[in-house]
Design a protein around this motif. Sequence first.
Motif, short mmCIF file in Angstrom:
data_model
loop_
_atom_site.label_atom_id
_atom_site.label_comp_id
_atom_site.label_asym_id
_atom_site.label_seq_id
_atom_site.Cartn_x
_atom_site.Cartn_y
_atom_site.Cartn_z
N TYR A 43 -3.90 9.11 2.87
CA TYR A 43 -3.65 10.21 2.84
C TYR A 43 -2.29 10.80 3.65
O TYR A 43 -1.76 11.91 2.96
CB TYR A 43 -4.73 11.20 3.18
CG TYR A 43 -5.97 11.34 1.87
CD1 TYR A 43 -5.86 10.33 0.79
CD2 TYR A 43 -6.44 12.46 1.77
CE1 TYR A 43 -6.79 10.45 -0.29
CE2 TYR A 43 -7.43 12.68 0.63
CZ TYR A 43 -7.48 11.63 -0.34
OH TYR A 43 -8.43 11.64 -1.32
N ALA A 44 -2.28 10.01 4.66
CA ALA A 44 -1.01 10.42 5.33
C ALA A 44 0.34 10.13 4.42
O ALA A 44 1.15 10.85 4.59
CB ALA A 44 -0.79 9.66 6.67
N ILE A 45 0.37 8.96 3.81
CA ILE A 45 1.40 8.52 3.01
C ILE A 45 1.40 9.78 1.88
O ILE A 45 2.38 10.19 1.45
CB ILE A 45 1.22 7.26 2.38
CG1 ILE A 45 1.06 6.37 3.87
CG2 ILE A 45 2.36 6.82 1.62
CD1 ILE A 45 0.67 4.84 3.18
N ILE A 98 0.86 -1.18 -0.07
CA ILE A 98 -0.09 0.01 -0.06
C ILE A 98 0.79 1.17 0.00
O ILE A 98 0.50 2.14 -0.77
CB ILE A 98 -0.95 0.15 1.05
CG1 ILE A 98 -1.98 -1.10 0.96
CG2 ILE A 98 -1.67 1.40 1.40
CD1 ILE A 98 -2.84 -1.19 2.21
N GLU A 99 1.89 1.17 0.62
CA GLU A 99 2.87 2.28 0.89
C GLU A 99 3.22 2.71 -0.56
O GLU A 99 3.65 3.75 -1.07
CB GLU A 99 3.92 2.13 1.89
CG GLU A 99 4.96 3.36 1.95
CD GLU A 99 5.33 3.51 3.45
OE1 GLU A 99 4.95 2.88 4.36
OE2 GLU A 99 5.84 4.57 3.41
N THR A 100 3.78 1.57 -1.29
CA THR A 100 4.47 1.90 -2.44
C THR A 100 3.42 2.43 -3.47
O THR A 100 3.61 3.34 -4.36
CB THR A 100 4.81 0.54 -2.99
OG1 THR A 100 5.82 -0.04 -2.40
CG2 THR A 100 5.45 0.51 -4.41
N LEU A 101 2.08 1.86 -3.51
CA LEU A 101 1.13 2.30 -4.35
C LEU A 101 0.75 4.01 -4.17
O LEU A 101 0.67 4.61 -5.07
CB LEU A 101 -0.23 1.57 -4.15
CG LEU A 101 -0.10 0.04 -5.02
CD1 LEU A 101 -1.30 -0.86 -4.47
CD2 LEU A 101 -0.01 0.33 -6.43
N ALA A 102 0.64 4.11 -2.64
CA ALA A 102 0.42 5.39 -2.35
C ALA A 102 1.44 6.47 -2.73
O ALA A 102 1.31 7.79 -3.12
CB ALA A 102 0.17 5.66 -0.94
N THR A 103 2.96 6.03 -2.48
CA THR A 103 3.87 6.93 -3.10
C THR A 103 3.82 7.08 -4.34
O THR A 103 4.35 8.30 -4.86
CB THR A 103 5.41 6.12 -2.57
OG1 THR A 103 5.26 6.07 -1.14
CG2 THR A 103 6.41 6.82 -2.78
N LYS A 106 1.67 14.84 -7.90
CA LYS A 106 2.32 15.93 -7.80
C LYS A 106 2.86 16.56 -8.88
O LYS A 106 2.81 17.94 -9.14
CB LYS A 106 3.70 15.53 -6.70
CG LYS A 106 4.28 16.76 -6.30
CD LYS A 106 5.85 16.51 -5.57
CE LYS A 106 6.46 17.92 -5.27
NZ LYS A 106 7.29 17.66 -4.03
N ASN A 107 3.47 15.86 -9.86
CA ASN A 107 3.78 16.29 -11.09
C ASN A 107 2.80 16.72 -12.01
O ASN A 107 3.12 17.94 -12.93
CB ASN A 107 4.26 15.02 -11.94
CG ASN A 107 5.54 14.71 -11.38
OD1 ASN A 107 6.45 15.34 -10.60
ND2 ASN A 107 5.99 13.32 -11.56
N ARG A 108 1.58 16.83 -11.85
CA ARG A 108 0.31 17.31 -12.39
C ARG A 108 -0.10 18.38 -11.58
O ARG A 108 -1.15 19.16 -12.18
CB ARG A 108 -0.85 16.30 -12.47
CG ARG A 108 -0.39 15.13 -13.40
CD ARG A 108 -1.79 13.98 -13.35
NE ARG A 108 -1.32 13.06 -14.10
CZ ARG A 108 -1.34 11.76 -13.78
NH1 ARG A 108 -1.74 11.60 -12.48
NH2 ARG A 108 -0.96 10.59 -14.46
N GLY A 109 0.49 18.99 -10.54
CA GLY A 109 -0.18 20.01 -9.71
C GLY A 109 -1.28 19.74 -9.08
O GLY A 109 -1.63 20.84 -8.60
N VAL A 110 -1.50 18.53 -8.53
CA VAL A 110 -2.70 18.56 -7.80
C VAL A 110 -2.46 18.66 -6.50
O VAL A 110 -1.33 18.18 -5.83
CB VAL A 110 -3.00 16.80 -8.00
CG1 VAL A 110 -4.32 16.56 -7.07
CG2 VAL A 110 -3.45 16.37 -9.15
#
Length: 143
Positions: A136-138, A82-87, A94-98
């Motif tokens: 969302y914390a990740i 899960i951590e890998t997917l969320a990361t 982030k790259n899309r400016g969300v």
Amino acid sequence: LSADQAALVKGAWDKVKTSEVEILAAVFTAYPDIQAKFPAFAGKDLASVKGSAAFALHATRIVSFISEVISLSGNSATAPAIETLATELASNHKNRGVTQAQFNEFRTALTNYVSSNASWGDNVAAAWNQAFDNVYAIIFARL
Ligand code: HEM
């Protein structure tokens, strides 16, 4: 999530997870600023794109991601996955400016959709909210 909490989340999600197009349409209806970030749909009338193959494809990608995370929940052995997917999700968004605010909008719209289309109670809501808080914390640590 505990195994019991995961079961509650899965039970609710199972009721909506094949309604991909309706889910994405509900998100865009509630938050047009999210729609505006999608190059394929920005500036277009939702009704004119909702029936398109491109819309179904995007909706399916998003809903499938959530299904995958939910299927991994409730088991400490799969927490790293899960951590890998969320990361990865954080980095490509982030790259899309969300923004975090937009992620919170997405959460609100999705929670409204699920709570009105699955059987819902305080225990389901608590498990659902815990699941979002965890993921969302990740994401927010990397956005
Ligand atoms: C693409 C999931 C929130 C904007 C995607 C994709 C997935 C996804 C699986 C396609 C694969 C990829 O390129 O990464 C999610 C999930 C979210 C979320 C699970 C919340 C938990 C948001 C929010 C926004 C957003 C809040 C915007 C404001 C986009 C955009 C794309 C995208 C612009 C690219 C579309 C394209 O390729 O044309 N999202 N997303 N997402 N997402 Fe999200």
